[in-house]
Design an enzyme around this catalytic site. Structure first.
Site, PDB file in Angstrom:
ATOM      1  N   GLY A 165       0.819  -1.210   0.000  1.00 25.57           N
ATOM      2  CA  GLY A 165       0.000   0.000   0.000  1.00 25.57           C
ATOM      3  C   GLY A 165       0.855   1.262   0.000  1.00 25.57           C
ATOM      4  CB  CYS A 224       4.174   2.000  10.246  1.00 24.02           C
ATOM      5  SG  CYS A 224       2.852   3.088   9.836  1.00 24.02           S
TER       6      CYS A 224
HETATM    7  N1  PLP Z   1      -2.445   3.265   4.184  1.00 20.79           N
HETATM    8  C1  PLP Z   1      -3.119   2.900   5.283  1.00 20.79           C
HETATM    9  C2  PLP Z   1      -4.370   3.612   5.634  1.00 20.79           C
HETATM   10  C3  PLP Z   1      -2.651   1.855   6.078  1.00 20.79           C
HETATM   11  O1  PLP Z   1      -3.316   1.506   7.168  1.00 20.79           O
HETATM   12  C4  PLP Z   1      -1.452   1.204   5.694  1.00 20.79           C
HETATM   13  C5  PLP Z   1      -0.885   0.135   6.546  1.00 20.79           C
HETATM   14  O2  PLP Z   1      -0.979   0.165   7.744  1.00 20.79           O
HETATM   15  C6  PLP Z   1      -0.793   1.629   4.531  1.00 20.79           C
HETATM   16  C7  PLP Z   1      -1.321   2.659   3.803  1.00 20.79           C
HETATM   17  C8  PLP Z   1       0.465   0.985   4.079  1.00 20.79           C
HETATM   18  O3  PLP Z   1       0.206  -0.293   3.549  1.00 20.79           O
HETATM   19  P1  PLP Z   1       1.398  -1.353   3.460  1.00 20.79           P
HETATM   20  O4  PLP Z   1       1.636  -1.853   4.848  1.00 20.79           O
HETATM   21  O5  PLP Z   1       0.886  -2.407   2.541  1.00 20.79           O
HETATM   22  O6  PLP Z   1       2.563  -0.633   2.904  1.00 20.79           O
END
Ligand code: PLP
Length: 375
Positions: A69, A322
């Protein structure tokens, strides 16, 4: 274990795991190879793209696989802004976005773009009115998340799209739908979005696979260059095993979005009711999506509550995974007081969440409150 941190990541479903194993051990060719093994892998890739596209509600050519994402978010913003820079310089987003968007906005700012970062309202969502007020003639890009990863607040992206159209704006509209995909029903058409980010590991597929919807006719410059995979839009040998697993996870989830959402919404309501009975000072923060519940015990520390719950194998989080324990920028942006922020917990439900999980959480928090209050 009582895993209630499904907004951080989810358990891979058996269908996705089997699909990945099959792709890794049977149809493991390189989809760009011209021999039979390669052609079989290409067929698997095409089938998988069709599945994910159908779950999202777009045509396969509008769906490009990415590594996650975050990559989808980075690409949409960096290339989206770049592709529009002849028309203007102004970008609208919000302070409550995921770091993948926030850091991309910082980069764009360094490159000379002007960013308006809107504040969310009390629900945690940005209002259409706020976007309308921020909109300028030189606005080229609007990026707002569909469901917030910490509070579950749902932004009215369709309303934002309508506001852009009503104002005659040609700005591109991107939404980070990583938390909303397969949890609340939507399609690119229903939202009126030009770009949509999704990610596999939030919907019971493995980590390391995402996708970006790019509306037909919109050409985005690649940010990963090399081979001509993904129609020359993103280089790199396609991660066929993760892609097959992503497709399998979509095939399982897509027909049951409403049913699963209803079940999770009921569970969410039960948690709130039980906790409000046992813990009078409990605060429910924002909300909207069926699978995310943000609460706070003002005056308590999230870490202490999490440790107490962890001793009973109940896993929740303080905010986004994160952030690695750092203070939530989302709750700060909502203007909450520090006691509320420091006592916040995020509970993430999934279709696998059981009544036992809910009981363990509610009883754990009730006991934590009763025991720790007497210290
Ligand atoms: N956007 C949102 C709203 C998310 O919750 C996350 C992951 O926690 C991401 C983007 C990033 O996705 P990815 O972990 O696949 O990089």
């Amino acid at each position: 274990m009582h895993y209630l941190d499904n907004s951080a990541t989810t358990q891979v479903c058996p269908e996705a795991a089997q699909a990945a194993l099959f792709a890794m051990t049977q149809e493991f060719g390189n989809p760009s190879s011209t021999h039979t093994a390669g052609r079989e892998a290409k067929k698997l890739l095409d089938r998988s793209r069709a599945s994910v596209a159908s779950a999202l509600g777009c045509i396969p050519a509008e769906l490009i696989f990415t590594s996650c994402g975050s990559e989808s978010d980075n690409w949409a913003l960096l290339s989206g802004a770049e592709s529009m820079k002849r028309r203007g310089n102004h970008i609208i987003s919000s302070v409550a976005e995921h770091d993948a968007i926030r850091r991309s906005l910082d980069l764009l700012e360094e490159r000379g773009f002007e960013i308006t970062r809107l504040k969310p309202g009390p629900s945690g969502a940005v209002s259409v009115e706020a976007v309308r007020e921020a909109l300028r003639e030189d606005t080229i890009l609007v990026s707002l998340m569909l469901a917030n990863n910490e509070t579950g607040a749902v932004t009215d992206i369709a309303g934002v799209s309508a506001a852009l159209k009503a104002a005659g704006s040609s700005a591109l509209l991107h939404t980070d739908a990583v938390q909303a995909f397969m949890k609340i029903p939507f399609s690119p058409k229903s939202l009126g979005a030009d770009m949509i980010s999704i990610s596999g590991h939030k919907i019971h597929a493995p980590k390391g696979i995402g996708a970006l919807y790019v509306r037909k006719g919109l050409r985005l410059k690649p940010i990963i260059v090399g081979g001509s995979q993904e129609e020359g839009r993103r280089a790199g040998t396609e991660a066929t095993s993760q892609i097959a697993a992503f497709a399998a996870a979509c095939d399982v989830a897509a027909p049951k979005i409403a049913e699963n959402a209803e079940r999770m919404r009921t569970m969410r309501g039960e948690i709130i009711r039980r906790l409000q009975t046992d813990i009078p000072e409990l605060r429910v923060i924002g909300g909207g999506a069926p699978h995310i519940l943000s609460i706070s015990l003002p005056g308590w520390r999230s870490e202490v509550l999490m440790n107490f719950l962890e001793a009973r194998e109940v896993y929740v989080s303080k905010s986004s995974a994160c952030k690695k324990g750092a203070r939530s920028h989302v709750l700060e942006a909502m203007g909450l007081d520090s006691k509320t922020i420091d006592g916040a917990l995020r509970i993430g439900l999934s279709r696998y969440t059981s009544q036992e999980d809910i009981d363990a959480l509610c009883e754990g928090l009730r006991d934590a409150h009763a025991m720790l209050a007497h210290r």
